[in-house]
Design a protein around this motif. Structure first.
Motif, PDB file in Angstrom:
ATOM      1  N   GLU A 151      48.119  40.016  37.406  1.00  0.00           N
ATOM      2  CA  GLU A 151      48.384  38.878  36.794  1.00  0.00           C
ATOM      3  C   GLU A 151      49.393  38.010  37.501  1.00  0.00           C
ATOM      4  OE1 GLU A 151      49.514  40.348  32.675  1.00  0.00           O
ATOM      5  OE2 GLU A 151      48.244  38.367  32.168  1.00  0.00           O
ATOM      6  N   ARG A 152      50.424  38.747  38.051  1.00  0.00           N
ATOM      7  CA  ARG A 152      51.436  37.991  38.832  1.00  0.00           C
ATOM      8  C   ARG A 152      50.967  37.300  40.013  1.00  0.00           C
ATOM      9  NH1 ARG A 152      55.828  41.738  39.264  1.00  0.00           N
ATOM     10  NH2 ARG A 152      54.621  42.508  41.438  1.00  0.00           N
ATOM     11  N   GLU A 153      50.207  38.137  40.779  1.00  0.00           N
ATOM     12  CA  GLU A 153      49.854  37.740  41.854  1.00  0.00           C
ATOM     13  C   GLU A 153      48.382  37.210  42.241  1.00  0.00           C
ATOM     14  OE1 GLU A 153      50.902  40.882  44.646  1.00  0.00           O
ATOM     15  OE2 GLU A 153      52.872  41.071  44.089  1.00  0.00           O
ATOM     16  N   ASN A 154      47.782  36.991  41.215  1.00  0.00           N
ATOM     17  CA  ASN A 154      46.592  36.582  41.088  1.00  0.00           C
ATOM     18  C   ASN A 154      45.588  37.230  41.764  1.00  0.00           C
ATOM     19  OD1 ASN A 154      44.730  34.816  39.872  1.00  0.00           O
ATOM     20  ND2 ASN A 154      44.974  33.239  41.598  1.00  0.00           N
ATOM     21  N   ARG A 155      45.331  38.653  41.401  1.00  0.00           N
ATOM     22  CA  ARG A 155      44.559  39.560  42.477  1.00  0.00           C
ATOM     23  C   ARG A 155      43.528  39.954  41.437  1.00  0.00           C
ATOM     24  NH1 ARG A 155      47.153  41.301  47.095  1.00  0.00           N
ATOM     25  NH2 ARG A 155      49.163  40.629  47.316  1.00  0.00           N
ATOM     26  N   ALA A 156      42.382  40.351  42.290  1.00  0.00           N
ATOM     27  CA  ALA A 156      41.217  40.888  41.400  1.00  0.00           C
ATOM     28  C   ALA A 156      41.610  42.529  41.464  1.00  0.00           C
ATOM     29  CB  ALA A 156      40.003  40.946  42.266  1.00  0.00           C
ATOM     30  N   LEU A 157      41.111  42.982  40.406  1.00  0.00           N
ATOM     31  CA  LEU A 157      41.514  44.686  40.171  1.00  0.00           C
ATOM     32  C   LEU A 157      40.342  45.335  40.368  1.00  0.00           C
ATOM     33  CD1 LEU A 157      43.155  46.940  38.930  1.00  0.00           C
ATOM     34  CD2 LEU A 157      42.279  46.498  36.689  1.00  0.00           C
ATOM     35  N   LEU A 158      40.524  46.178  41.165  1.00  0.00           N
ATOM     36  CA  LEU A 158      39.391  47.241  41.775  1.00  0.00           C
ATOM     37  C   LEU A 158      39.812  48.495  41.224  1.00  0.00           C
ATOM     38  CD1 LEU A 158      38.856  46.244  45.447  1.00  0.00           C
ATOM     39  CD2 LEU A 158      37.593  45.327  43.394  1.00  0.00           C
ATOM     40  N   THR A 159      39.070  49.491  40.076  1.00  0.00           N
ATOM     41  CA  THR A 159      39.133  50.636  39.813  1.00  0.00           C
ATOM     42  C   THR A 159      37.837  51.051  39.320  1.00  0.00           C
ATOM     43  OG1 THR A 159      40.611  51.617  38.058  1.00  0.00           O
ATOM     44  CG2 THR A 159      39.771  49.490  37.627  1.00  0.00           C
ATOM     45  N   ARG A 160      37.976  52.505  39.187  1.00  0.00           N
ATOM     46  CA  ARG A 160      37.001  53.149  38.633  1.00  0.00           C
ATOM     47  C   ARG A 160      37.068  53.855  37.301  1.00  0.00           C
ATOM     48  NH1 ARG A 160      32.413  54.998  41.013  1.00  0.00           N
ATOM     49  NH2 ARG A 160      32.754  57.337  40.075  1.00  0.00           N
ATOM     50  N   ASP A 161      38.358  53.317  36.669  1.00  0.00           N
ATOM     51  CA  ASP A 161      38.767  53.716  35.350  1.00  0.00           C
ATOM     52  C   ASP A 161      38.259  52.405  34.618  1.00  0.00           C
ATOM     53  OD1 ASP A 161      40.069  53.838  33.049  1.00  0.00           O
ATOM     54  OD2 ASP A 161      42.155  54.137  33.777  1.00  0.00           O
ATOM     55  N   ARG A 162      37.194  52.744  33.630  1.00  0.00           N
ATOM     56  CA  ARG A 162      36.677  51.787  32.860  1.00  0.00           C
ATOM     57  C   ARG A 162      37.557  50.917  31.948  1.00  0.00           C
ATOM     58  NH1 ARG A 162      30.435  52.894  31.193  1.00  0.00           N
ATOM     59  NH2 ARG A 162      30.701  54.674  32.680  1.00  0.00           N
ATOM     60  N   ARG A 163      38.265  51.852  31.243  1.00  0.00           N
ATOM     61  CA  ARG A 163      38.885  51.438  30.151  1.00  0.00           C
ATOM     62  C   ARG A 163      39.953  50.609  30.745  1.00  0.00           C
ATOM     63  NH1 ARG A 163      39.326  55.153  25.637  1.00  0.00           N
ATOM     64  NH2 ARG A 163      37.275  55.405  25.157  1.00  0.00           N
ATOM     65  N   LEU A 164      40.530  50.706  32.019  1.00  0.00           N
ATOM     66  CA  LEU A 164      41.516  49.948  32.315  1.00  0.00           C
ATOM     67  C   LEU A 164      40.800  48.420  32.946  1.00  0.00           C
ATOM     68  CD1 LEU A 164      44.365  49.423  33.784  1.00  0.00           C
ATOM     69  CD2 LEU A 164      43.481  50.458  35.791  1.00  0.00           C
ATOM     70  N   LEU A 165      39.726  48.660  33.222  1.00  0.00           N
ATOM     71  CA  LEU A 165      39.049  47.210  33.495  1.00  0.00           C
ATOM     72  C   LEU A 165      38.326  46.559  32.344  1.00  0.00           C
ATOM     73  CD1 LEU A 165      38.017  46.254  36.162  1.00  0.00           C
ATOM     74  CD2 LEU A 165      35.767  47.208  36.043  1.00  0.00           C
TER      75      LEU A 165
END
Ligand SMILES: [Zn+2]
Length: 266
Positions: A151-165
């Motif tokens: 959020e702070r750095e306006n980045r896209a989140l890459l993850t294989r954690d479905r819940r997190l996404l």
């Protein structure tokens, strides 16, 4: 699948129970990858007994919202907060599904080159930095720290954690389908349209800071005898000071890069 409160849309003030009804969800393109259904494939029926946001209905089927680019109900594009109150058929499309008729209604950013990766994606982080992309990566980071940096750095989140996404604060993100870093890198290049933005060996693999070209004389005293003889071009990290040159691993890396470039274009 019961979703944790962090992923669910906050209930509207007027939330009331309604008579139970069924909705049908049709998942298009590769969203089938996420759908948790043994029998019905990409078509799912769900029973609801209260007004529910379309985001929550879609995610209850296992599909994280950052993977969804277009939602159609009665041929109208809707956003994630749209409340389902009655029996409907919902068409759900992934990013780049070629649905040009509704281009203005797309829910996802088509392109970005700034990322934050979860701790399990270390090799992908290295590959993306190698290609010159801005990657925040800390193998020790907890979920809430990843979301903060995102959020702070306006980045896209890459993850294989479905819940997190599925967390409701995630605006842009991607779930690499492959478990292999090289294939994941190609997926990310394709998803975020990065092929034209690759600038290899411009970013530190250790700390992500940009590299700066430096004259050989500046590092001469620190070099091993053979490095002094064989190499002329050097770069120093503007963050941690690490010095890089085209060492023996360089041609191997270059070959990998060429392969990634070729595969990404294909
Ligand atoms: Zn560095």
């Amino acid at each position: 699948m019961r979703l944790p409160s962090s992923t669910r849309t906050p209930p509207p003030e007027s939330r009331i129970s309604v008579s139970p009804f069924a909705v049908q969800l049709n998942f298009h393109g590769d969203l089938e990858f996420f759908v948790q259904s043994r029998t019905s494939g990409r078509r799912i029926e769900r029973g609801l007994s209260e007004k529910t946001s379309v985001k929550d209905v879609i995610e209850a089927c296992g599909v994280p919202h950052p993977e969804v680019d277009l939602i159609l109900i009665n041929d109208q594009a809707v956003d994630f907060d749209y409340l389902i109150t009655d029996k409907v058929v919902i068409e759900i499309y992934p990013v780049k599904s070629g649905c040009t008729k509704f281009k203005q209604k797309c829910l996802q950013l088509a392109s970005t080159s700034r990322f934050v990766l979860d701790g399990h994606l270390g090799k992908l982080a290295r590959d993306l930095r190698l290609l010159g992309f801005d990657v925040a990566y800390d193998p020790e980071a907890e979920d809430r720290e990843l979301l903060l940096v995102m959020e702070r750095e306006n980045r896209a989140l890459l993850t294989r954690d479905r819940r997190l996404l599925m967390h409701r604060v995630v605006k842009t993100g991607y779930f690499p389908r492959s478990q292999k870093a090289e294939q994941q890198t190609i997926e990310v290049i394709r998803r975020f349209d990065l092929l034209g933005s690759i600038t290899p060996f411009t970013r530190c693999l250790r700390c992500n800071a940009p590299l700066r070209k430096i004259p050989k004389a500046e590092v001469m005293e620190t070099l091993e005898p053979l490095t002094k003889i064989y190499y002329e071009k050097f770069r120093r990290c503007t963050g941690c000071g690490q010095v890089y040159w085209a060492g023996s691993h360089f041609s191997k890396l270059q070959k990998r890069l060429e392969k990634i470039r070729a595969d990404s274009a294909g």
